[in-house]
Write a protein that holds these residues in place. Structure first.
Motif, short mmCIF file in Angstrom:
data_model
loop_
_atom_site.label_atom_id
_atom_site.label_comp_id
_atom_site.label_asym_id
_atom_site.label_seq_id
_atom_site.Cartn_x
_atom_site.Cartn_y
_atom_site.Cartn_z
N ALA A 94 27.55 52.77 39.30
CA ALA A 94 27.97 52.86 40.59
C ALA A 94 28.19 51.45 41.55
O ALA A 94 28.97 51.24 42.12
N ALA A 95 27.21 50.60 41.12
CA ALA A 95 27.28 49.40 41.62
C ALA A 95 28.53 48.67 41.39
O ALA A 95 29.19 47.94 42.05
N ILE A 96 28.82 48.61 40.10
CA ILE A 96 30.12 48.01 39.85
C ILE A 96 31.39 48.64 40.48
O ILE A 96 32.14 47.78 40.98
N ALA A 97 31.37 49.81 40.78
CA ALA A 97 32.38 50.55 41.61
C ALA A 97 32.25 49.91 43.18
O ALA A 97 33.36 49.64 43.53
N VAL A 98 31.11 49.86 43.57
CA VAL A 98 31.31 49.03 45.11
C VAL A 98 31.51 47.79 44.95
O VAL A 98 32.30 47.40 46.06
N LYS A 99 30.92 46.82 44.02
CA LYS A 99 31.47 45.63 44.02
C LYS A 99 33.06 45.38 43.78
O LYS A 99 33.61 44.51 44.30
N ALA A 100 33.58 46.38 43.15
CA ALA A 100 35.14 46.31 42.86
C ALA A 100 35.88 46.75 43.95
O ALA A 100 37.02 46.60 43.94
N GLY A 101 35.03 47.54 45.04
CA GLY A 101 35.96 47.86 46.30
C GLY A 101 36.59 49.09 45.97
O GLY A 101 37.52 49.45 46.71
#
Length: 448
Positions: free
Chosen positions: A417-424
Motif C-alpha cells: 500500500a505504501a508503494i501505491a501512496v508513494k506513486a500517487g
C-alpha cells in the motif's frame, strides 16, 4: 588522499554507518569504521530485530490458547524464557558476523573501540591513536532517555531487556510509544502481569486517532493495565528484591522489573563535536543539510544521530545517499515523505502518509473511507477482536493521502500500500483493483 590515512572514517557501525562504508568502498574510497560496542548497531543488536523475535515467540501463546478450537490438543505446555533469550542472542551473534563480513568483503577496516572527533579531519580512538581522514561520518545512533527520579538506577531500558535472567512475573513500563507498547505485548503474552504508566492519557502519538482509540481497549482486554497521567515519581527496592513504583495518585505498584521507554536521544555526548564548531540541536542532534553535511564541511552525519526520522531503513537510505554523493559523483538526497511505519503491538498497527487530522489541516476537502471487520483468523478465538482499515483521500484529486491499518499482519500488507501512496495512486485505482479473496488485504480495495 593528499596525506590522509583514509578517504572516509565512519564513527558507528550501525545500519547507516555500515551501508555508507560499503557503498563508499565500492566507489573506490579507502574506508575505516570504529564501533565501541558491537557491529550492527541498535536495530540488529538491541533493537528492532531481537525485539521482533520476541514478538514472534509471544504469538505462540495466543496460538496455543486458540489451538483447541482448531482441533489441536497440546499437552504439557510450558515456556522457557532462558531458551528463548539465548536463541535470540545467538541470532544477534549471527547477524553481527554477517555485518562484520560485509565490512571485510568490502575491505573496510574496523576498529573495535570508541572514536571521537579531534579535528575537522582527525578522529581519536580510545587507545589514544589519532587517525586522519578526508571525510568523517557520524553514525552513532541514539540512546534511551532515563528520566530524573529517585531510584531510576533500579530501572532498565530496552538495551537491557534482552538479557533478563528470568521472565519477570510483574512488569511496570513507563511510556506509551512503540517501544513501550511492543514490550508490553510481549511480556503480557508470555504471562507477566503488565502495567503501563504514562505522563499523558494518549498512546502512540503521531498515529491516526481512529487506530489508537481502537487499539487501547484491545490491549486492555488482553490484560495490560494502563495508568494514565501517572508518570513514575520514585522507585524503591524492597528487601525481597522487588520494586515499589510510586507515581501519581493511587497505591504504589509492586514490580519485579521496571522498564523505562520514554524516548531516545542522539548519542552525541562526549563525541567532541565542539572541537570542530558543530553546535548540537535542542535534542543533542547533529544538524545537517539535505546532503547530510554538517556545519563543518568535512563532517557528515546520518541516521538517528540527526534526529530526523529514527527508523533503520531511513538511516540506510541516508548512508547510501551520502556515499553516492561524496564518493560516487552521484549527488542524491533522501525523501522523507510517505515513509511507512509499523508498531508491532498485538495486534499490530501500520500506517503510511497523512493522518486524517493532518489531511484536514492541509487540504481543503478530504474524504475518509473505513472498513471495520473481524479477521477470519479471529473466528477461532474467544476474543472478538476486530480489524480496522482507513483511507484518507484528497477530495479534489482523488489521490490517496494516507493508509492506516489495525489488524493481524497489517505491517506485512502495508508495504504494498505504501508503494501505491508513494506513486500517487487514486481511490478509483484502488477500487479498480480486483480483490484477493479471502484475505484481510482485500479490504483495501473494497471500501466505498
Amino acid at each position: 588522499m593528499a596525506g590522509f590515512d583514509y578517504d572516509l572514517f565512519v564513527i558507528g557501525a550501525g545500519s547507516g554507518g555500515v551501508r555508507a562504508s560499503r557503498i563508499a568502498a565500492s566507489h573506490g574510497a579507502k574506508v575505516a569504521v570504529a564501533e565501541e560496542f558491537r557491529v550492527g548497531g541498535t536495530c540488529v543488536i538491541r533493537g528492532c530485530v531481537p525485539k521482533k523475535l520476541l514478538v514472534y515467540a509471544s504469538h505462540f501463546a495466543h496460538s496455543l490458547h486458540d489451538a483447541p478450537t482448531y482441533g489441536w490438543t497440546i499437552e504439557g505446555q510450558s515456556f522457557d524464557w532462558a531458551k528463548l533469550r539465548d536463541f535470540v542472542a545467538s541470532d544477534v551473534d549471527r547477524l553481527e558476523r554477517a555485518y562484520t563480513s560485509t565490512l571485510d568483503s568490502n575491505k573496510v577496516e574496523h576498529f573495535h573501540e570508541r572514536a571521537t572527533v579531534a579535528g575537522p579531519n582527525t578522529v581519536r580512538l580510545a587507545s589514544g591513536r589519532e587517525i586522519s581522514a578526508k571525510v568523517i561520518l557520524i553514525a552513532v545512533g541514539a540512546w534511551p532517555v532515563l528520566p530524573d527520579f529517585a531510584g531510576v538506577e533500579h530501572c532498565i531500558t530496552s538495551n537491557e531487556v534482552f538479557n533478563l535472567p528470568e521472565l519477570p512475573k510483574r512488569v511496570v513500563i513507563q511510556g506509551a510509544g512503540y517501544i513501550a507498547l511492543e514490550f508490553a505485548g510481549v511480556f503480557n503474552a508470555l504471562g507477566s502481569q503488565v502495567t503501563v504508566v504514562n505522563r499523558s492519557d494518549k498512546i502512540l502519538r503521531g498515529y491516526d486517532h481512529d487506530l489508537t482509540d481502537r487499539l487501547l481497549p484491545i490491549l486492555q482486554a488482553r490484560g495490560i493495565e494502563f495508568g494514565f497521567n501517572r508518570p513514575i515519581r520514585a522507585v524503591e527496592k524492597q528487601a525481597d528484591g522487588s520494586l515499589l513504583v510510586h507515581g501519581g495518585e493511587g497505591e504504589p505498584i509492586v514490580a519485579d522489573v521496571v522498564l523505562v521507554a520514554t524516548g531516545r536521544r542522539p548519542k552525541t555526548d562526549g563525541l567532541g563535536l565542539e572541537n570542530v564548531g558543530i553546535a548540537l540541536g535542542r535534542n543533542g542532534e547533529v544538524p545537517v543539510d539535505a546532503y547530510n553535511q554538517s556545519a563543518c564541511p568535512s563532517i557528515y552525519a546520518v541516521g538517528d544521530v540527526t534526529d530526523r526520522v529514527q527508523l533503520t531503513p531511513v538511516a540506510i537510505r541516508e548512508g547510501h545517499a551520502f556515499a553516492d554523493t561524496v564518493f560516487g559523483a552521484m549527488p542524491r538526497t533522501t525523501a522523507y515523505d510517505h515513509i511507512p511505519s509499523a508498531v508491532f503491538t498485538q495486534p499490530p498497527i501500520a500506517a503510511v502518509g497523512l493522518t486524517e487530522a493532518e489531511a484536514r489541516a492541509n487540504y481543503r476537502e478530504i474524504k475518509v473511507f473505513k472498513s471495520d471487520f473481524r479477521p477470519m483468523q479471529n473466528m477461532f478465538s474467544d476474543v472478538a477482536e476486530r480489524g480496522y482499515y482507513k483511507l484518507v483521500v484528497d477530495g479534489a484529486t482523488d489521490r490517496v493521502l494516507g493508509v492506516h491499518m489495525l489488524s493481524p499482519d497489517a505491517p506485512e500488507i502495508l508495504q504494498a500500500a505504501a508503494i501505491a501512496v508513494k506513486a500517487g495512486l487514486t481511490k478509483a485505482q484502488f477500487d479498480a483493483t480486483v480483490a484477493l479473496h479471502p484475505s484481510m488485504a482485500e479490504e483495501l480495495v473494497l471500501m466505498r
